[in-house]
Design an enzyme around this catalytic site. Structure first.
Site, PDB file in Angstrom:
ATOM      1  N   LYS A 221      10.166 -10.513 -10.963  1.00 40.24           N
ATOM      2  CA  LYS A 221      10.216 -10.418  -9.499  1.00 40.24           C
ATOM      3  C   LYS A 221      10.478 -11.779  -8.879  1.00 40.24           C
ATOM      4  CE  LYS A 221       6.953 -11.225  -6.869  1.00 40.24           C
ATOM      5  NZ  LYS A 221       5.668 -11.359  -6.134  1.00 40.24           N
ATOM      6  N   CYS A 291       2.508   2.080   4.740  1.00 41.84           N
ATOM      7  CA  CYS A 291       2.238   2.744   3.464  1.00 41.84           C
ATOM      8  C   CYS A 291       1.260   1.906   2.649  1.00 41.84           C
ATOM      9  CB  CYS A 291       3.552   2.964   2.699  1.00 41.84           C
ATOM     10  SG  CYS A 291       3.420   4.164   1.363  1.00 41.84           S
ATOM     11  N   CYS A 298      -0.179   7.869   7.121  1.00 42.91           N
ATOM     12  CA  CYS A 298       0.847   8.910   7.087  1.00 42.91           C
ATOM     13  C   CYS A 298       1.047   9.567   8.459  1.00 42.91           C
ATOM     14  CB  CYS A 298       0.484   9.976   6.058  1.00 42.91           C
ATOM     15  SG  CYS A 298       0.385   9.355   4.357  1.00 42.91           S
ATOM     16  N   CYS A 301       3.712   7.753  10.251  1.00 40.78           N
ATOM     17  CA  CYS A 301       4.917   7.473   9.472  1.00 40.78           C
ATOM     18  C   CYS A 301       6.014   8.480   9.802  1.00 40.78           C
ATOM     19  CB  CYS A 301       4.607   7.512   7.974  1.00 40.78           C
ATOM     20  SG  CYS A 301       6.038   7.171   6.918  1.00 40.78           S
ATOM     21  N   CYS A 307       8.022  12.893   2.777  1.00 38.99           N
ATOM     22  CA  CYS A 307       7.376  12.165   1.676  1.00 38.99           C
ATOM     23  C   CYS A 307       6.592  13.132   0.799  1.00 38.99           C
ATOM     24  CB  CYS A 307       6.440  11.099   2.251  1.00 38.99           C
ATOM     25  SG  CYS A 307       5.545  10.183   0.964  1.00 38.99           S
TER      26      CYS A 307
END
Length: 313
Positions: A221, A291, A298, A301, A307
């Site tokens: 990463k 998230c 949620c 969102c 989702c």
């Protein structure tokens, strides 16, 4: 028996060549043995020639049908290419991505102000800037952006270069970067990496992922982010804990993945390459604000109905 066989062959030749009708008072002249054999060979050859084109024609017709089925242009195989099955991609991923962009449009997450691209000294020489980017990425592992940014400010106040770090003792460096996660190990890694950069790269950082991950304390990463921020090259998708979590919640991987590197490989299989450079900061900020690892928001969102993970909550 031979004489009878010769006369029969002679009659068939006469008929085949348009001779007069049988019984016209003209007797067939017997052929000598050599002439009969030659004549029979010619007849058999003619029969083979008359049959061969038929076999080839049938084969050509079968090929013609196959090519017409492939490209439909009626030409035998011209431009025909094998059909390829479409690659896998997640359901509704474009709508999900558009919604995340909308939710991230204000760019007010911690990563937007305190990420690796904001921690180096923009007035420093290019080589020093690249080194500072790498150090900030090494500090960021298992550490919140706010803590990483504070450590970088203290290091830069002391003059953050390869030479200055090598001149510090471990206790001084530790005091400057504390309380980043695993700070004792990071003191060791930063000193070791700085020595390698001085000896092998003239104080600069490597310009390839393979060389970057070979440095102590540098993972995939960090390497992909260093390539993007320090060198301006998108070499792959940088996957941290936020990207890993969200990709699995949205089912952006063909199957559930257990490690960030598995997630990176799964995403790079289908996500268009032009999106690779954007996806890290986009999902990291989304993970910091909406998230969340525990108790994701949620209800606010835009992807709640799209989702899969939200349906099970």
């Amino acid at each position: 028996m031979m004489a009878v066989g010769v006369r029969m062959v002679t009659r068939s030749r006469s008929c085949a060549r348009g001779a007069g009708p049988r019984g016209g008072g003209e007797e067939a002249v017997p052929l000598r043995r050599g002439e009969a054999a030659a004549d029979q060979g010619a007849i058999f050859a003619e029969e083979r020639q008359s049959h061969c084109p038929v076999k080839r024609q049938r084969k050509a017709q079968r090929l013609c049908v196959a090519y017409e089925a492939a490209d439909g242009d009626g030409e035998e195989g011209k431009g025909a290419e094998p059909l390829q099955a479409p690659g896998w991609e997640p359901q509704d991923w474009r709508r999900q991505l558009a919604n995340i962009r909308t939710m991230r449009s204000r760019k007010d997450a911690p990563v937007d102000q305190l990420g690796a691209e904001h921690c180096y000294d923009p007035s420093a020489p290019p080589k020093v800037r690249r080194y500072q980017v790498l150090v900030s990425l090494m500090l960021s592992s298992q550490t919140k952006d706010q803590v990483t940014a504070g450590a970088m400010q203290r290091l830069r106040a002391r003059g953050l270069t390869v030479d200055s770090v090598l001149q510090m003792d471990d206790s001084t460096l530790g005091a400057l970067i504390h309380p980043v996660g695993f700070w004792r190990s990071k003191v060791k890694y930063i000193k070791q990496t700085s020595a390698i950069l001085q000896q092998c790269y003239g104080g600069d950082i490597p310009s390839s992922v393979a060389e970057l991950v070979a440095l102590p304390g540098v993972g995939p990463k960090m390497a992909h982010l260093a390539m993007a921020v320090a060198w301006g090259t998108v070499s792959g998708i940088a996957v941290d804990t936020h990207v890993h979590r969200i990709a699995n919640r949205l089912r952006w991987t063909r199957k559930q993945t257990k490690a960030p590197e598995q997630t990176r490989a799964a995403l790079e299989e289908w996500l268009p390459r032009e999106l690779w450079g954007e996806i890290n900061a986009l999902l990291v900020g989304f993970g910091q604000q909406t998230c969340l690892p525990v108790h994701p928001r949620c209800q606010t969102c835009l992807n709640q109905a799209l989702c899969p993970a939200a349906q099970g909550l």
